[in-house]
Scaffold this active site. Structure first.
Site, PDB file in Angstrom:
ATOM      1  N   HIS A  35       0.864  -1.183   0.000  1.00 13.74           N
ATOM      2  CA  HIS A  35       0.000   0.000   0.000  1.00 13.74           C
ATOM      3  C   HIS A  35       0.905   1.241   0.000  1.00 13.74           C
ATOM      4  O   HIS A  35       0.951   2.007   0.969  1.00 13.74           O
ATOM      5  CB  HIS A  35      -0.899  -0.013   1.239  1.00 13.74           C
ATOM      6  CG  HIS A  35      -2.113   0.857   1.111  1.00 13.74           C
ATOM      7  ND1 HIS A  35      -2.286   1.771   0.096  1.00 13.74           N
ATOM      8  CD2 HIS A  35      -3.225   0.979   1.897  1.00 13.74           C
ATOM      9  CE1 HIS A  35      -3.434   2.386   0.243  1.00 13.74           C
ATOM     10  NE2 HIS A  35      -4.026   1.930   1.335  1.00 13.74           N
TER      11      HIS A  35
ATOM     12  N   GLN B 243      -0.292   5.014   0.733  1.00 11.69           N
ATOM     13  CA  GLN B 243      -0.569   5.247   2.158  1.00 11.69           C
ATOM     14  C   GLN B 243       0.703   5.623   2.905  1.00 11.69           C
ATOM     15  O   GLN B 243       0.686   6.449   3.817  1.00 11.69           O
ATOM     16  CB  GLN B 243      -1.192   3.994   2.782  1.00 11.69           C
ATOM     17  CG  GLN B 243      -1.513   4.108   4.265  1.00 11.69           C
ATOM     18  CD  GLN B 243      -2.689   5.020   4.538  1.00 11.69           C
ATOM     19  OE1 GLN B 243      -3.743   4.874   3.942  1.00 11.69           O
ATOM     20  NE2 GLN B 243      -2.512   5.978   5.444  1.00 11.69           N
TER      21      GLN B 243
END
Length: 347
Positions: A153, A156
């Site tokens: 991710h 993020q």
């Protein structure tokens, strides 16, 4: 009358483009594709874009470009962040949900990549397989951004470390403790990104839920002086600067939920755990959504079935640190704007 302050901010960003050469890597698929300096530059550029947004200074630097947002998994922050960031930069944004295209169903990822690459200047992908986002980048011929896969991710992470730099002023000498499911994409990305940036990190989770060996190996290979700790000992939170947690069951994961709850309940971030940190300046982060109350349908279902009103973080702790948690959420937009600008600025 000209607002000199506003124009100085614009000039500062443009001038810094010469002073700080940004990475030439077009796509943003996983953190190890970037050096420590390149990640730091993205973090700093995110902060500059936030200044522009806060001062309501138009920054349509990518005017008239077109981007596609592919979402095999539902989203609140990632979809909103890419949409608003793209529009702020002057781009036309097209959303393609799981039911809108034939990706991997009636048409291969490779064929889809070639089609979309001929029509769009950039592609965001949020889905399951890391190999799918890698193939989109390989065969589309345009920058591709990983909005989340089961393994990584990365967008993020830029928002998270941007938030830490805003709060602490620097990333030097910080120690992060991630508490909970240590095998999900957030834990993977946090371990590896911290290593690259030289930020100390502890993954604290039950042994059965600790990072896979290949993820740990990547972190060690790309480590720039960080202390990396993987343990099931919750007392290791003592002295850390940041507690970080995430949901206990990832999107699309099929597990025995009762067994997972029983396993992770001792790792809940609550007032008792905060006391063990023994650092009055500690902060708590969460990438959201968070199961901290009964104000959701799923939260109600969990309560009715397991008599638990809170899971990975208690409502008391969530609200105590809500300002930083929602700052972290907002920063998704500013960091994604920096990532897309860095990819497309030379078109």
């Amino acid at each position: 009358m000209l607002n000199i302050h506003k124009y100085n901010i614009i000039f500062y960003i443009i001038q810094n483009e010469r002073e700080i050469p940004m990475t030439q890597t077009k796509s943003f698929l996983k953190e190890i594709d970037f050096t420590k300096q390149e990640l730091e530059e993205l973090i700093d550029l995110s902060i500059k874009f936030k200044q522009l947004k806060k001062n309501r200074i138009p920054h349509k630097y990518l005017d008239s470009l077109n981007i596609a947002l592919i979402f095999e998994k539902t989203s609140t922050r990632t979809r909103s962040a890419f949409t608003v960031a793209g529009q702020d930069l002057g781009m036309n944004v097209t959303y393609l949900g799981a039911g809108d295209i034939q990706l991997g169903k009636k048409e291969s990822v490779v064929d889809t990549a070639k089609v979309l690459g001929s029509m769009f200047d950039g592609i965001e992908y949020r889905g399951f397989k890391q190999e799918d986002v890698e193939d989109l980048a390989k065969y589309s011929g345009v920058p591709v951004w990983n909005g989340l896969t089961d393994t990584w991710h990365p967008t993020q992470m830029i928002a998270d470390f941007m938030t830490l730099k805003e709060h602490f002023g620097s990333l030097e000498d910080l120690t992060i403790a991630y508490i909970g499911d240590g095998r999900n994409n957030i834990a993977n990305s946090l371990l590896v990104t911290s290593a690259i940036l030289g930020v100390n990190v502890k993954i604290i989770s039950p042994e059965i839920l600790q990072p896979e060996a290949d993820i740990v190996e990547l972190a060690q290979k790309h480590n720039n002086g960080a202390n990396l700790t993987i343990t099931d000992d919750i007392s290791e939170v003592k002295g850390v600067d940041i507690l970080y947690t995430d949901v206990w069951v990832s999107m699309g994961e099929e597990v025995d939920f009762k067994s997972r709850i029983d396993l992770l309940l001792p790792y809940q971030i609550n007032i008792g755990l905060l006391a063990k940190v023994e650092n009055p300046d500690v902060i708590v982060m969460h990438c959201l959504p968070a199961f901290h109350d009964l104000n959701t349908q799923i939260g109600q279902e969990i309560y009715e079935k397991y008599c638990l009103a809170e899971l990975e973080i208690t409502d008391e702790v969530f609200h105590k640190y809500s300002e930083i948690i929602f700052q972290e959420a907002e920063n998704r937009m500013h960091s994604i704007k920096a990532i897309m600008y860095n990819s497309l600025k030379n078109i």
